[in-house]
Design a protein around this motif. Sequence first.
Motif, PDB file in Angstrom:
ATOM      1  N   TYR A 194      42.051  45.552  40.246  1.00  0.00           N
ATOM      2  CA  TYR A 194      42.027  44.240  40.884  1.00  0.00           C
ATOM      3  C   TYR A 194      41.113  44.242  42.101  1.00  0.00           C
ATOM      4  O   TYR A 194      40.990  45.246  42.793  1.00  0.00           O
ATOM      5  CB  TYR A 194      43.433  43.870  41.376  1.00  0.00           C
TER       6      TYR A 194
ATOM      7  N   GLU B 298      48.884  40.444  43.320  1.00  0.00           N
ATOM      8  CA  GLU B 298      49.463  39.090  43.384  1.00  0.00           C
ATOM      9  C   GLU B 298      48.390  38.011  43.558  1.00  0.00           C
ATOM     10  O   GLU B 298      48.650  36.827  43.330  1.00  0.00           O
ATOM     11  CB  GLU B 298      50.543  38.980  44.468  1.00  0.00           C
ATOM     12  N   GLN B 299      47.165  38.400  43.923  1.00  0.00           N
ATOM     13  CA  GLN B 299      46.060  37.434  44.024  1.00  0.00           C
ATOM     14  C   GLN B 299      45.393  37.186  42.666  1.00  0.00           C
ATOM     15  O   GLN B 299      44.519  36.337  42.558  1.00  0.00           O
ATOM     16  CB  GLN B 299      45.033  37.920  45.046  1.00  0.00           C
TER      17      GLN B 299
ATOM     18  N   ARG C  55      37.366  43.108  50.784  1.00  0.00           N
ATOM     19  CA  ARG C  55      38.734  43.293  50.282  1.00  0.00           C
ATOM     20  C   ARG C  55      38.832  44.697  49.686  1.00  0.00           C
ATOM     21  O   ARG C  55      37.844  45.315  49.337  1.00  0.00           O
ATOM     22  CB  ARG C  55      39.048  42.251  49.206  1.00  0.00           C
TER      23      ARG C  55
ATOM     24  N   GLY D 282      41.431  43.066  45.329  1.00  0.00           N
ATOM     25  CA  GLY D 282      42.493  42.621  46.225  1.00  0.00           C
ATOM     26  C   GLY D 282      43.840  42.949  45.612  1.00  0.00           C
ATOM     27  O   GLY D 282      43.928  43.478  44.499  1.00  0.00           O
TER      28      GLY D 282
END
Length: 132
Positions: A63, A68-69, A95, A65
């Motif tokens: 991911y 949950e993003q 990030r 980030g």
Amino acid sequence: MRIVLCILSLVLAAGLGNGSPGNASEWECPQQIETEQTLESVPGSWAAGKSQYPSTLKIVYIYDGPPEQLAVLAASNKGSNDNFYLYTLDKENPRQYWIACVYRNTHLMLSKPLPKGLKSCKVTHDNKIYCE
């Protein structure tokens, strides 16, 4: 022909033929997790029960980030015949990149941030992670 086979043997012995570069850092998701799940309610005439199937590792995601993003990266070599997925990372990304281990028979996953400054990660078909 003999020279080609010898070179191929050396490449495989060095781990270069399986997506694991010699100087890369390696991460590995736990192969199985223990979970406890409950139903909020049982619909109609159905009966609740517990499955005996273990929660084993299904897939690894990378991911941009925290997970949950929902910013899952696409593999750079998607559609190729490689035995790994290659993810190209931006070393200047503000990030942090994260790895997430997703498991069968559960909605739970494990995740953690990767060190900053990485340029790429390879995830093999047996879900080993090599980053550099």
